[in-house]
Write a protein that holds these residues in place. Structure first.
Motif: not given
Length: 143
Positions: A116-130
């Motif tokens: 899930s996109p939620n799994a990527y929200l704990n890093t700045v890079t993940g937030l940018r990706f989402v």
């Protein structure tokens, strides 16, 4: 759509509508990111303290302390809170409601390696990706 209190609406007005380095840096250096911003994340979404504390890379106890005034945050936490709010604002704009955005964040997705996109929200890079995936959706990509 979840009814959002006017304080959160007013707070979101000033938050950048997407993740943009110059807008984020300008906000961080000219405005205060404080407990109101943390409370806005909680109020704007249906996510619980455990999930939001994971996004901020802090314990649930620390997260709950962040919701109390007058807490002072470290710079990296301020940035993470602001990025989350910008992402939430962008997601609401793309999906039209908090509920639809929350559902998309929780649903496994091919473009996120079947997570899930939620799994990527704990890093700045993940937030940018989402955030980039939201922008792609705005322009017609099937994300």
């Amino acid at each position: 759509m979840k009814r959002v209190a006017s304080a959160e609406n007013l707070l979101l007005i000033d938050v950048p509508g997407h993740i943009n380095d110059s807008e984020i840096l300008s906000f961080l250096y000219t405005r205060e990111v404080n407990w109101q911003h943390v409370n806005a994340i909680k109020t704007l979404t249906d996510f619980n303290d455990t999930i939001i504390s994971d996004w901020l890379n802090v314990s649930v106890k620390t997260f709950r302390e962040y919701k109390k005034p007058p807490t002072t945050f470290k710079e990296n936490v301020k940035e993470q809170v602001l990025l989350l709010l910008a992402l939430i604002k962008h997601g609401i704009a793309v999906f039209g409601s908090v509920k639809e955005f929350d559902q998309w964040l929780n649903r496994s997705n091919f473009y996120f390696d079947n997570k899930s996109p939620n799994a990527y929200l704990n890093t700045v890079t993940g937030l940018r990706f989402v955030d980039d995936r939201l922008t792609a959706m705005e322009y017609g990509d099937n994300v």
